[in-house]
Design a protein around this motif. Structure first.
Motif, PDB file in Angstrom:
ATOM      1  N   ILE A  46       0.857  -1.191   0.000  1.00 28.57           N
ATOM      2  CA  ILE A  46       0.000   0.000   0.000  1.00 28.57           C
ATOM      3  C   ILE A  46       0.894   1.242   0.000  1.00 28.57           C
ATOM      4  O   ILE A  46       1.806   1.346   0.825  1.00 28.57           O
ATOM      5  CB  ILE A  46      -0.915   0.020   1.244  1.00 28.57           C
ATOM      6  CG1 ILE A  46      -1.877  -1.163   1.208  1.00 28.57           C
ATOM      7  CG2 ILE A  46      -1.677   1.340   1.341  1.00 28.57           C
ATOM      8  CD1 ILE A  46      -2.740  -1.290   2.452  1.00 28.57           C
ATOM      9  N   PRO A  47       0.635   2.181  -0.900  1.00 33.01           N
ATOM     10  CA  PRO A  47       1.432   3.412  -0.905  1.00 33.01           C
ATOM     11  C   PRO A  47       0.916   4.414   0.117  1.00 33.01           C
ATOM     12  O   PRO A  47      -0.259   4.399   0.472  1.00 33.01           O
ATOM     13  CB  PRO A  47       1.207   3.954  -2.316  1.00 33.01           C
ATOM     14  CG  PRO A  47      -0.212   3.577  -2.600  1.00 33.01           C
ATOM     15  CD  PRO A  47      -0.367   2.190  -1.970  1.00 33.01           C
ATOM     16  N   PRO A  99      -0.754   7.521   0.562  1.00 29.29           N
ATOM     17  CA  PRO A  99      -1.605   8.163  -0.444  1.00 29.29           C
ATOM     18  C   PRO A  99      -1.373   9.665  -0.565  1.00 29.29           C
ATOM     19  O   PRO A  99      -0.946  10.320   0.384  1.00 29.29           O
ATOM     20  CB  PRO A  99      -3.015   7.889   0.068  1.00 29.29           C
ATOM     21  CG  PRO A  99      -2.865   7.759   1.547  1.00 29.29           C
ATOM     22  CD  PRO A  99      -1.491   7.173   1.772  1.00 29.29           C
ATOM     23  N   LYS A 103      -2.738  14.762  -6.301  1.00 32.83           N
ATOM     24  CA  LYS A 103      -2.517  13.762  -7.343  1.00 32.83           C
ATOM     25  C   LYS A 103      -2.985  14.295  -8.700  1.00 32.83           C
ATOM     26  O   LYS A 103      -2.312  14.097  -9.716  1.00 32.83           O
ATOM     27  CB  LYS A 103      -3.245  12.466  -6.997  1.00 32.83           C
ATOM     28  CG  LYS A 103      -2.935  11.341  -7.943  1.00 32.83           C
ATOM     29  CD  LYS A 103      -3.550  10.043  -7.471  1.00 32.83           C
ATOM     30  CE  LYS A 103      -3.223   8.915  -8.422  1.00 32.83           C
ATOM     31  NZ  LYS A 103      -3.845   7.670  -8.017  1.00 32.83           N
ATOM     32  N   ASN A 134       0.906   9.620  -8.309  1.00 36.22           N
ATOM     33  CA  ASN A 134       1.487   9.476  -6.981  1.00 36.22           C
ATOM     34  C   ASN A 134       2.923   9.002  -7.201  1.00 36.22           C
ATOM     35  O   ASN A 134       3.145   7.981  -7.860  1.00 36.22           O
ATOM     36  CB  ASN A 134       0.705   8.457  -6.145  1.00 36.22           C
ATOM     37  CG  ASN A 134       1.247   8.296  -4.736  1.00 36.22           C
ATOM     38  OD1 ASN A 134       2.399   8.594  -4.459  1.00 36.22           O
ATOM     39  ND2 ASN A 134       0.415   7.809  -3.838  1.00 36.22           N
ATOM     40  N   THR A 163       3.740   5.223  -6.721  1.00 35.76           N
ATOM     41  CA  THR A 163       2.986   4.161  -7.387  1.00 35.76           C
ATOM     42  C   THR A 163       3.905   3.180  -8.113  1.00 35.76           C
ATOM     43  O   THR A 163       3.790   1.964  -7.935  1.00 35.76           O
ATOM     44  CB  THR A 163       1.946   4.745  -8.359  1.00 35.76           C
ATOM     45  OG1 THR A 163       0.983   5.495  -7.605  1.00 35.76           O
ATOM     46  CG2 THR A 163       1.236   3.651  -9.134  1.00 35.76           C
ATOM     47  N   TYR A 213      -1.059  -4.961  -5.059  1.00 41.61           N
ATOM     48  CA  TYR A 213      -0.770  -3.548  -4.801  1.00 41.61           C
ATOM     49  C   TYR A 213      -2.117  -2.860  -4.778  1.00 41.61           C
ATOM     50  O   TYR A 213      -2.906  -2.981  -5.712  1.00 41.61           O
ATOM     51  CB  TYR A 213       0.104  -2.970  -5.916  1.00 41.61           C
ATOM     52  CG  TYR A 213       0.301  -1.469  -5.801  1.00 41.61           C
ATOM     53  CD1 TYR A 213       1.254  -0.953  -4.946  1.00 41.61           C
ATOM     54  CD2 TYR A 213      -0.495  -0.591  -6.532  1.00 41.61           C
ATOM     55  CE1 TYR A 213       1.438   0.414  -4.830  1.00 41.61           C
ATOM     56  CE2 TYR A 213      -0.310   0.783  -6.414  1.00 41.61           C
ATOM     57  CZ  TYR A 213       0.649   1.282  -5.566  1.00 41.61           C
ATOM     58  OH  TYR A 213       0.818   2.627  -5.439  1.00 41.61           O
ATOM     59  N   GLU A 234      -4.203   0.825  -3.983  1.00 39.06           N
ATOM     60  CA  GLU A 234      -4.261   2.258  -3.678  1.00 39.06           C
ATOM     61  C   GLU A 234      -5.619   2.656  -3.127  1.00 39.06           C
ATOM     62  O   GLU A 234      -5.835   3.827  -2.849  1.00 39.06           O
ATOM     63  CB  GLU A 234      -3.980   3.083  -4.945  1.00 39.06           C
ATOM     64  CG  GLU A 234      -2.544   3.043  -5.389  1.00 39.06           C
ATOM     65  CD  GLU A 234      -2.247   4.010  -6.520  1.00 39.06           C
ATOM     66  OE1 GLU A 234      -3.145   4.294  -7.333  1.00 39.06           O
ATOM     67  OE2 GLU A 234      -1.103   4.475  -6.578  1.00 39.06           O
ATOM     68  N   ASP A 235      -6.520   1.695  -2.952  1.00 35.52           N
ATOM     69  CA  ASP A 235      -7.896   2.011  -2.567  1.00 35.52           C
ATOM     70  C   ASP A 235      -8.250   1.640  -1.128  1.00 35.52           C
ATOM     71  O   ASP A 235      -9.415   1.623  -0.766  1.00 35.52           O
ATOM     72  CB  ASP A 235      -8.869   1.325  -3.526  1.00 35.52           C
ATOM     73  CG  ASP A 235      -8.782  -0.200  -3.455  1.00 35.52           C
ATOM     74  OD1 ASP A 235      -7.753  -0.734  -2.992  1.00 35.52           O
ATOM     75  OD2 ASP A 235      -9.755  -0.857  -3.871  1.00 35.52           O
TER      76      ASP A 235
END
Length: 178
Positions: free
Chosen positions: A66-67, A69, A75, A81, A84, A98, A100-101
């Motif tokens: 997970i990045p 955010p 963004k 990002n 990413t 992976y 991002e949500d």
């Protein structure tokens, strides 16, 4: 790198690829990544670190990457990002998801570049979770571009650790040493 979080939060593992030095090549590279549209730098570092992590036993039980955010407006302005590519390449190397949500930035904040350690640590209500059930009992690798004080990663982890059974590890492109 685990020393940054000792006594603050429980972190399973933490790693940084390179050392950050002001007015050095690392600063130039990260500046180009974040502000000059050179998004490909992120993937380059992700492939590099991903190749290293597959060889380290402590990273074999990671379930999801997970990045950290970005707020949707930042963004939108930047167009991407900056972590990413880093995160997707690490996830690809580890053969895991992976996402991002699941960790979202709900509050727009100013850049932390010129903030003190204290001001950085005040931002604990900036992040929120979505799709919580998909995180239960997972070992999560949170990725970011640079570790300065650890405040951003700590605040992400505090949110993620609210989920039942979550374990946290960190990976960053660069770490400041001074």
């Amino acid at each position: 790198m685990l020393d940054f979080f000792y006594g603050r939060i429980k972190v399973e593992n933490a790693t940084a690829l390179i050392a950050f030095q002001k007015k050095g090549i690392t600063q130039t590279i990260l500046h180009n990544l974040k502000y000059k549209g050179q998004e490909n730098i992120s993937a380059f570092f992700g492939k590099w670190l991903g190749a290293e992590l597959v060889e380290i036993p402590e990273y074999k039980d990671i379930d999801i990457v997970i990045p950290v955010p970005l707020h949707r407006k930042r963004k939108q302005k930047r167009g991407y990002n900056q972590v990413t590519g880093f995160g997707t390449e690490i996830a690809s190397s580890l053969q895991i998801d992976y996402r991002e949500d699941v960790l979202l930035k709900k509050t727009r904040t100013r850049s932390q570049v010129f903030k003190s350690r204290y001001k950085r640590s005040e931002q604990s209500t900036v992040f929120q979770l979505a799709n919580i059930s998909e995180l239960e009992n997972k070992h999560i690798l949170v990725v970011d571009d640079i570790l300065t004080t650890g405040a951003t990663l700590e605040n992400c982890a505090l949110e993620l650790l609210k989920v039942k059974g979550v374990k946290i590890s960190f990976a960053v492109i660069a770490i400041t040493l001074s």
